[in-house]
Every structure is written in C-alpha cells, then in structure tokens.
Design a protein around this motif. Structure first.
Motif, PDB file in Angstrom:
ATOM      1  N   ASP A 181       0.827  -1.198   0.000  1.00  0.00           N
ATOM      2  CA  ASP A 181       0.000   0.000   0.000  1.00  0.00           C
ATOM      3  C   ASP A 181       0.866   1.254   0.000  1.00  0.00           C
ATOM      4  O   ASP A 181       0.568   2.225  -0.699  1.00  0.00           O
ATOM      5  CB  ASP A 181      -0.920  -0.009   1.221  1.00  0.00           C
ATOM      6  CG  ASP A 181      -1.962   1.093   1.175  1.00  0.00           C
ATOM      7  OD1 ASP A 181      -2.651   1.204   0.137  1.00  0.00           O
ATOM      8  OD2 ASP A 181      -2.085   1.844   2.151  1.00  0.00           O
ATOM      9  N   THR A 235      -4.642  10.578  -1.034  1.00  0.00           N
ATOM     10  CA  THR A 235      -5.716  10.033  -0.227  1.00  0.00           C
ATOM     11  C   THR A 235      -5.248   9.990   1.219  1.00  0.00           C
ATOM     12  O   THR A 235      -4.128   9.558   1.501  1.00  0.00           O
ATOM     13  CB  THR A 235      -6.099   8.621  -0.687  1.00  0.00           C
ATOM     14  OG1 THR A 235      -6.562   8.678  -2.041  1.00  0.00           O
ATOM     15  CG2 THR A 235      -7.192   8.039   0.192  1.00  0.00           C
ATOM     16  N   SER A 289      -6.081   8.550   4.982  1.00  0.00           N
ATOM     17  CA  SER A 289      -6.870   7.667   5.843  1.00  0.00           C
ATOM     18  C   SER A 289      -6.642   8.098   7.287  1.00  0.00           C
ATOM     19  O   SER A 289      -5.503   8.320   7.701  1.00  0.00           O
ATOM     20  CB  SER A 289      -6.473   6.200   5.646  1.00  0.00           C
ATOM     21  OG  SER A 289      -5.112   5.995   5.962  1.00  0.00           O
ATOM     22  N   ARG A 294      -8.875  12.908  -1.292  1.00  0.00           N
ATOM     23  CA  ARG A 294      -9.927  12.004  -0.829  1.00  0.00           C
ATOM     24  C   ARG A 294      -9.624  11.556   0.602  1.00  0.00           C
ATOM     25  O   ARG A 294      -8.465  11.399   0.979  1.00  0.00           O
ATOM     26  CB  ARG A 294     -10.036  10.784  -1.747  1.00  0.00           C
ATOM     27  CG  ARG A 294     -10.460  11.136  -3.168  1.00  0.00           C
ATOM     28  CD  ARG A 294     -10.653   9.889  -3.998  1.00  0.00           C
ATOM     29  NE  ARG A 294      -9.394   9.158  -4.161  1.00  0.00           N
ATOM     30  CZ  ARG A 294      -9.300   7.992  -4.799  1.00  0.00           C
ATOM     31  NH1 ARG A 294     -10.385   7.424  -5.312  1.00  0.00           N
ATOM     32  NH2 ARG A 294      -8.132   7.392  -4.924  1.00  0.00           N
ATOM     33  N   PHE A 295     -10.684  11.335   1.375  1.00  0.00           N
ATOM     34  CA  PHE A 295     -10.549  10.895   2.761  1.00  0.00           C
ATOM     35  C   PHE A 295     -11.158   9.508   2.928  1.00  0.00           C
ATOM     36  O   PHE A 295     -12.208   9.208   2.361  1.00  0.00           O
ATOM     37  CB  PHE A 295     -11.263  11.862   3.715  1.00  0.00           C
ATOM     38  CG  PHE A 295     -10.454  13.068   4.088  1.00  0.00           C
ATOM     39  CD1 PHE A 295      -9.658  13.065   5.233  1.00  0.00           C
ATOM     40  CD2 PHE A 295     -10.487  14.213   3.302  1.00  0.00           C
ATOM     41  CE1 PHE A 295      -8.909  14.165   5.580  1.00  0.00           C
ATOM     42  CE2 PHE A 295      -9.739  15.323   3.641  1.00  0.00           C
ATOM     43  CZ  PHE A 295      -8.947  15.312   4.784  1.00  0.00           C
ATOM     44  N   ARG A 296     -10.483   8.692   3.713  1.00  0.00           N
ATOM     45  CA  ARG A 296     -11.053   7.440   4.214  1.00  0.00           C
ATOM     46  C   ARG A 296     -11.044   7.557   5.739  1.00  0.00           C
ATOM     47  O   ARG A 296      -9.990   7.558   6.362  1.00  0.00           O
ATOM     48  CB  ARG A 296     -10.242   6.222   3.763  1.00  0.00           C
ATOM     49  CG  ARG A 296     -10.287   5.939   2.285  1.00  0.00           C
ATOM     50  CD  ARG A 296      -9.874   4.486   1.998  1.00  0.00           C
ATOM     51  NE  ARG A 296      -8.543   4.205   2.516  1.00  0.00           N
ATOM     52  CZ  ARG A 296      -7.430   4.333   1.822  1.00  0.00           C
ATOM     53  NH1 ARG A 296      -7.480   4.760   0.561  1.00  0.00           N
ATOM     54  NH2 ARG A 296      -6.266   4.037   2.360  1.00  0.00           N
ATOM     55  N   ASN A 323     -12.129   6.234   9.451  1.00  0.00           N
ATOM     56  CA  ASN A 323     -12.512   5.055  10.246  1.00  0.00           C
ATOM     57  C   ASN A 323     -12.922   5.545  11.628  1.00  0.00           C
ATOM     58  O   ASN A 323     -12.082   5.993  12.406  1.00  0.00           O
ATOM     59  CB  ASN A 323     -11.324   4.092  10.338  1.00  0.00           C
ATOM     60  CG  ASN A 323     -11.700   2.765  10.968  1.00  0.00           C
ATOM     61  OD1 ASN A 323     -12.774   2.622  11.555  1.00  0.00           O
ATOM     62  ND2 ASN A 323     -10.822   1.785  10.864  1.00  0.00           N
ATOM     63  N   THR A 331      -3.967   2.897   8.895  1.00  0.00           N
ATOM     64  CA  THR A 331      -4.408   4.281   8.773  1.00  0.00           C
ATOM     65  C   THR A 331      -3.202   5.209   8.814  1.00  0.00           C
ATOM     66  O   THR A 331      -2.171   4.876   9.414  1.00  0.00           O
ATOM     67  CB  THR A 331      -5.409   4.639   9.891  1.00  0.00           C
ATOM     68  OG1 THR A 331      -6.015   5.891   9.625  1.00  0.00           O
ATOM     69  CG2 THR A 331      -4.709   4.696  11.247  1.00  0.00           C
TER      70      THR A 331
END
Length: 297
Positions: free
Chosen positions: A76, A92, A94, A118-120, A122, A141
């Motif tokens: 990743d 992106t 996270s 972009r956001f991820r 959790n 993350t």
C-alpha cells in the motif's frame, strides 16, 4: 499464493467470523471459505481452529497474520509513493478517530481548499477490537485524531486543540440561568455519561474525583450525538467541551468555577511508515485550523 487470498485472510483473521468477513468483503461466504481453505492447503497448515461453527486464529495463523499485515502495508505504501510520483492525484488520507464530531469541520474546510484530496475515515468506538494506536502501528491508517496521547515507541502525536469542560444542562433546568456553578451544586443531578473505556469517560471521572463529588449516572452512551440528544431531552446533565460545533440551542453550557479542566485533542502518526504529502499537509492544516477558528478555550 495470491494477493486476494492474503487480503481475504487478513479480514477473516481480524474478525474471526466467516459470515461477518464475507459481508465486509461483499462476497459469498462459501467462496470465502474455499479461498481460506486453498490458502491453508498452499501453506500446509491450518490457520484457524474451527469448533462448532466458530473460528479462532491459532498460533500458525497469528504468525502468518503478522507477516501478511506487513506485506500488504508495504504494498500500500508503494502504491501511494508511485501515485504521487506519477502525479495521478493529490492524494488520499486515511484517518482513524473516536471523536468524529470534532474532526468533521476540519475535514470539510480542508476539502474546500484541496478538493481533489480524498478521505477514508474510520470511526473507532470504545468497543472496537482495534484501537487507533494499533491501526497506526500496522499502517492501516495514516493519521489518528482524538483525546489520547499513546506514548508508544514510533507513534508521534501533536496537540492541536484544547477545549474547556462545561456542565451542560437542558432548557428550563433549575441551574440554567447561573453564570457559573460549582460541581457541588450539581452533585445530586442525574448525569448522562460515556461508557466505561471511552476516553472522555476517564477524563470526566477524574473531574468528579478532583471536585469530591459522586455522580449518579443515569445513562451511558457511545457517541457524542446520543449524549447531546439526551441532555436536550431533559434526561440529565453532562460534561461537554466548549466547542463551537456543539449545538447549544436547546441546552446551556455553564462554566465550572475554580476549574482548569480541559480535553486535549491530538493528531498522531507512525513515524516509521511512509506518510503521503496529502497526510502531511493535513497535519499542518489541523494545527492552523483550530488556532484560526478560535475553537480552543
């Protein structure tokens, strides 16, 4: 051995439940079971102990999971670096948090400035198996955000926000018109609280201990929205930070006399892992955002 097998195994190993893993992966359970069985055949050992439809990661599985986590994390990171080098996107981010209501305004403001990021996100509840620090350690993350300084090797954190703690009372409450109060005045009130294990619960317990009061806790909740709603309904009072995003239209925040009680929020990251340019920029943005917006008290 295929990459998809490793990703499926990681999910099953984390959940230790085949049906839940299949739902999370959006595949049929029989197909997932076959994939895990083929992986075990390739390795020549069983990775799970199976008893009465329940599965538990065994010693082989735990050892293999640690290597799978590392391998997938490195892949990743490599993908992130290549994408940034190629200029395919701004990035992106996270982020894991247990205080989403405090973080959301900053995310919205950041996306207005950098719309291609972009956001991820959790959202971690106190009952989650994985803590924010574990997600950071395993590279799942990029950043963590919340009221906890972990103090773990390799995990760095920076204080970005401090908020004073007030006593929230519903509209029409007998203390509503007070300009400030002592906690002794509220000692007999029913309190709405977070569940044991929540970071705010620990802080609130300490506030009460220092004030020498024993709260009567009427109800325990997981999330700020539930706590706010119960206070607004008149069910009880609660400790709340004086943040500008708190909706105080139907309850009042009363300053607590002779008190320097605060919630401190941190942004955290794993300094041993690759951090994208977007994630680094968001780190700096959080510090500036809370300072400029004047939400620290």
């Amino acid at each position: 051995m295929e990459l998809l097998q490793l990703k499926y195994f990681r999910t099953v190993a984390r959940l230790e439940h085949m049906t839940k893993a299949a739902e999370q992966l959006h595949i049929a359970q029989p197909a997932l079971s076959r994939t895990i069985s083929r992986l075990e055949e390739d390795l020549g050992v069983l990775l799970f102990d199976r008893v009465n439809r329940q599965i538990r990661l065994n010693a082989f599985g735990k050892t293999f999971l640690s290597k799978v986590e590392l391998a997938l994390s490195l892949l990743d990171e490599g993908k992130k670096e290549v994408m940034e080098m190629a200029g395919l996107e701004r990035g992106t981010i996270s982020i894991a948090t247990n205080t989403l209501n405090c973080l959301s305004p900053a995310v919205e403001a950041f996306r207005e400035k950098f719309p291609n990021v972009r956001f991820r996100i959790n959202q971690i509840a106190p009952t989650e198996t994985y803590s924010i620090s574990e997600l950071l350690e395993q590279g799942i993350t990029d950043l963590g955000f919340g009221p906890i300084a972990f103090g773990k090797p390799g995990i760095r954190e920076c204080s970005v926000l401090q908020t004073k703690i007030f006593l929230a009372v519903p509209s029409g409450h007998r203390l509503e018109k007070q300009s400030s109060i002592t906690l002794e005045q509220a000692a007999d009130e029913p309190f709405i609280e977070y569940k044991t294990g929540h970071p705010f619960r620990k802080a609130n317990d300490e506030i009460s201990r220092r004030a020498g009061i024993q709260r009567t806790i009427l109800c325990e909740v997981d999330e700020p929205a539930a706590l706010h709603g119960l206070v607004r309904s008149g069910l009880g009072v609660a400790f709340l930070p004086g943040c500008k995003w708190n909706d105080v239209a139907q309850y009042s925040l009363l300053p607590i006399q002779d008190s320097d009680n605060k919630h401190t929020f941190f942004v955290s990251w794993n300094e041993t892992r690759y951090l994208s340019e977007a994630a680094r920029e968001f780190q700096y943005f959080l510090i500036d955002y809370y300072a400029k917006e004047g939400v620290s008290a």
